[in-house]
Design an enzyme around this catalytic site. Sequence first.
Site, mmCIF file in Angstrom:
data_model
loop_
_atom_site.group_PDB
_atom_site.id
_atom_site.type_symbol
_atom_site.label_atom_id
_atom_site.label_comp_id
_atom_site.label_asym_id
_atom_site.label_seq_id
_atom_site.Cartn_x
_atom_site.Cartn_y
_atom_site.Cartn_z
ATOM 1 N N GLU A 37 18.255 20.687 42.419
ATOM 2 C CA GLU A 37 19.701 20.833 42.651
ATOM 3 C C GLU A 37 20.513 21.086 41.377
ATOM 4 O O GLU A 37 21.661 21.501 41.452
ATOM 5 C CB GLU A 37 20.262 19.606 43.382
ATOM 6 N N HIS A 97 24.510 19.042 45.016
ATOM 7 C CA HIS A 97 24.822 20.316 44.351
ATOM 8 C C HIS A 97 24.130 21.511 45.018
ATOM 9 O O HIS A 97 24.038 22.581 44.408
ATOM 10 C CB HIS A 97 24.432 20.243 42.868
HETATM 11 FE FE LIG Z 1 20.905 15.755 40.308
HETATM 12 FE FE LIG Z 2 22.948 14.869 42.775
#
Ligand SMILES: [Fe+2]
Ligand SMILES: [Fe+2]
Lengths: 271, 271, 271, 271
Positions: free
Chosen positions: D39, D68
């Site tokens: 991420e 994210h």
């Molecule tokens: Fe992370």
């Molecule tokens: Fe995270």
Amino acid sequence: MRLLFIGDVVGRAGRIAVVDQLPKLRLAWGLDFVVVNGENAAGGFGVTESICDQFLSAGADCVTLGNHSFDQREALVFIARQPRLIRPVNYPRGTPGKGANLFETATGARVLVVNILGRVFMDPLDDPFAAIERELEACPLGVGCDAAIVDFHGEASSEKQAFGHFVDGRVSLVVGTHTHVPTADYQILRQRTAYMTDAGMTGDYDSVIGMDKEEPLRRFTTKIPASRFEPASGPATLCGVAVELDARGLAAKIAPVRIGGRLTEARPDFW
Amino acid sequence: MRLLFIGDVVGRAGRIAVVDQLPKLRLAWGLDFVVVNGENAAGGFGVTESICDQFLSAGADCVTLGNHSFDQREALVFIARQPRLIRPVNYPRGTPGKGANLFETATGARVLVVNILGRVFMDPLDDPFAAIERELEACPLGVGCDAAIVDFHGEASSEKQAFGHFVDGRVSLVVGTHTHVPTADYQILRQRTAYMTDAGMTGDYDSVIGMDKEEPLRRFTTKIPASRFEPASGPATLCGVAVELDARGLAAKIAPVRIGGRLTEARPDFW
Amino acid sequence: MRLLFIGDVVGRAGRIAVVDQLPKLRLAWGLDFVVVNGENAAGGFGVTESICDQFLSAGADCVTLGNHSFDQREALVFIARQPRLIRPVNYPRGTPGKGANLFETATGARVLVVNILGRVFMDPLDDPFAAIERELEACPLGVGCDAAIVDFHGEASSEKQAFGHFVDGRVSLVVGTHTHVPTADYQILRQRTAYMTDAGMTGDYDSVIGMDKEEPLRRFTTKIPASRFEPASGPATLCGVAVELDARGLAAKIAPVRIGGRLTEARPDFW
Amino acid sequence: MRLLFIGDVVGRAGRIAVVDQLPKLRLAWGLDFVVVNGENAAGGFGVTESICDQFLSAGADCVTLGNHSFDQREALVFIARQPRLIRPVNYPRGTPGKGANLFETATGARVLVVNILGRVFMDPLDDPFAAIERELEACPLGVGCDAAIVDFHGEASSEKQAFGHFVDGRVSLVVGTHTHVPTADYQILRQRTAYMTDAGMTGDYDSVIGMDKEEPLRRFTTKIPASRFEPASGPATLCGVAVELDARGLAAKIAPVRIGGRLTEARPDFW
Ligand SMILES: [Fe+2]
Ligand SMILES: [Fe+2]
Ligand SMILES: [Fe+2]
Ligand SMILES: [Fe+2]
Ligand SMILES: [Fe+2]
Ligand SMILES: [Fe+2]
Ligand SMILES: [Fe+2]
Ligand SMILES: [Fe+2]
């Protein structure tokens, strides 16, 4: 003394409402002192020098800020040369600008304005209760100033109300900002401080807190941002609170102000 | 159809206001349907069966809850036998009680009431937007019901406003609760849903959100709890919103309601 | 100088581990100074005078606290007469007890201990960065003290790591507490401050952060509390960090400590 | 079966560690299945298609995400054609990509991977406990799959531990991600699920959770952003957890993995 406080001006729609209405209100109501919260004036995020000047020209004596104080980075610079722009007092030591300032009205009255950030559901800053204690020690109402206005910029109604009671009898007006919704709980507290949980925003109320609906709705439903937030562009309601002070600088009368746009109009009937 | 929604009743002071005022208002205004948010009715925390019955006897058709739904543990039990008490619909599957229910008025109109918890600055529950979507699919306005009322119990004005726009034209009324402060942004949205960010509490407004000031103030200034929160005991303001629906179940008129206590009185002028 | 820091002792299981192990470790490792975080020692919530005395008798030189500092209200009183118990330094002015204190080891070395609360995802207190700045100005390492230990009680790893870098080279050890999970990122930072994001709890690791699993699981899945949290009662792992300082009070060696219970054992190999 | 899970890869430094180490580890340890949390792989925020391909080429069988997930907007598109990239399962209905998928190892074993977002101190998504229940009903360990791995991306240790116990005996491995700090509480729970509160990040540990220190420190001390966050560029530590499963797909052995960079090296001694 006659005070007008105008809540968070959002974007161009909000600025137009201030520029259109404030000069007339100042005259019509014989206002002695006007504060405008400008933290969302520049496209919804922060304030520029030219917008600040616009507010002052339109009749504001002081512009306050909030959690968006420095979203326009030029504010970090021009705040140093603009004593009428104040930012929250409980920012860390060393933050450009001042969090409180003393102004003089046309008739020579001294007005203290303090801008404070709440901490509940907000980015944590230093204790707002300790901060106001320090400011009022340095400049007590009736001694160092003839009126004292606090713009408490916060989310939680509990914190705002507790703060109001904390300074009851020691300031002229505690008015909340930040939720962008005017509240109907305006009142004069027991020790004669005028209080209102939120002044409301000055912006388009066909929106999500002043912003165009589309992106907020998308984020709430999909949890994925797709674009920037843009201020809504419909006619704004100028929102705020009007307060008449007695000779001691405490509140004699309070009334909500809502002019233009979609909300039900409200004006003080005592001026 | 004439609707009245009464915001979070706090403690004994709030209950007295409901019991004193509601029977008269029901009659005087010719109300068809009344909802009372009761999440703080029992000493500020939750609701008991006898208090719920009191509200129903006083003229409520439905009692809604919020984040304090089950602070009185008896509610976990009696909610099963009391279809007029509903709790937030987005609690986990298996939670006692229902989050939405269909009621019939004296004249045979079907009224859907949905209670939903917001998630911003609150304990995270399941998606309120997806939840209302499901409810409205199961019971669309104009098909499954003649009126639809949503009590959106939440903190953030942004989430409440986004929710209002999300269901605009699909429900009769979205009214916020939980902040305990009445807002002045009541309006009829573009597709004719009545909307108000917060109904306000029905309680003593010389307080911190309905609670005696002392302990909240102590906690804000010292960060150390010293005793329990107790409801303030001064005269309460009954707060809420009045809505007149058209034949399609959409909003024709909206007005705030504030009766008694410290706040400026407000009543619908259209009834 | 040889330091041992022991993380949040949870309940009876945790206390037994300290009382059983610490006297032996003190001797075996020739420890000069031992700090124990005791914020969860009394049934998981706070610390009593007798428990604090127990830790001191077992070989602790100082007991630190956290967000649960005053859950046992007697701590508000006895902290005044117990200089070896310290609470977070960034509590409001007027809070009983001290947030930092200077102690002397058997060989005459002066050790500063500071307890600080983080603000990210925690109840907002005053700025921890400004707080440590003040403490280190009053008592700089190498001038006012020969070693300086900071127990940074916080949730967010970002805040803890930023804090570590902020004081790098100016304190001997920054060790995080509060998450109740030992981290494996112990290291000596560039300017020779020993750092570890979290010491971990001293408690039963067959649990939810030291508490019996049943109630936390029920709350996570039903969102409705059913009973109080109770400490888990299985064998505890004593968790912490061992640091060897050089003559300047900066870190020469660091190692995690995990003894007993369910976690893989870890001991310094340099003593 | 031999599993390796590698925690949040941060930026270029993290990617280099994966590309350098993973092919060797895959071979040396005879790994059957490898999951990489990606991420933060693209400049700290999200993942691009070419980076995802890089991980798969280096020996990953599956790439997971977190809060994210879609910071790189191209992920909203290519996730549809890349079944080996999964995003949290409790995103709203309609989110591109899948939150769980079943993969086959070279020897024909079926491995379920589920990515879930926690809700405590995070953006609120739907109930992670209800979500895993649905996934395990659809694909029970020992029936629908031979191994089941959950990447629980969350902040609070309490929620991660509660989740671990909730699925104990029903999945092979619950490993936390998101705090970017490896924990030392890896263990095999009572019903033989391998558990570790956080895998740690694969990035430069001379940083603030993988990011260059300067900007985070500035924000913590001044509360005013001055620039974007940039990944730290020093040598990364590859962090994760190694698990050996028994014939039923439950855990026989567990060990932390830390290779390169500033942290103390850790490798399984059982392979
Ligand atoms: Fe992370
Ligand atoms: Fe995270
Ligand atoms: Fe604002
Ligand atoms: Fe704001
Ligand atoms: Fe309430
Ligand atoms: Fe509530
Ligand atoms: Fe603790
Ligand atoms: Fe704690």
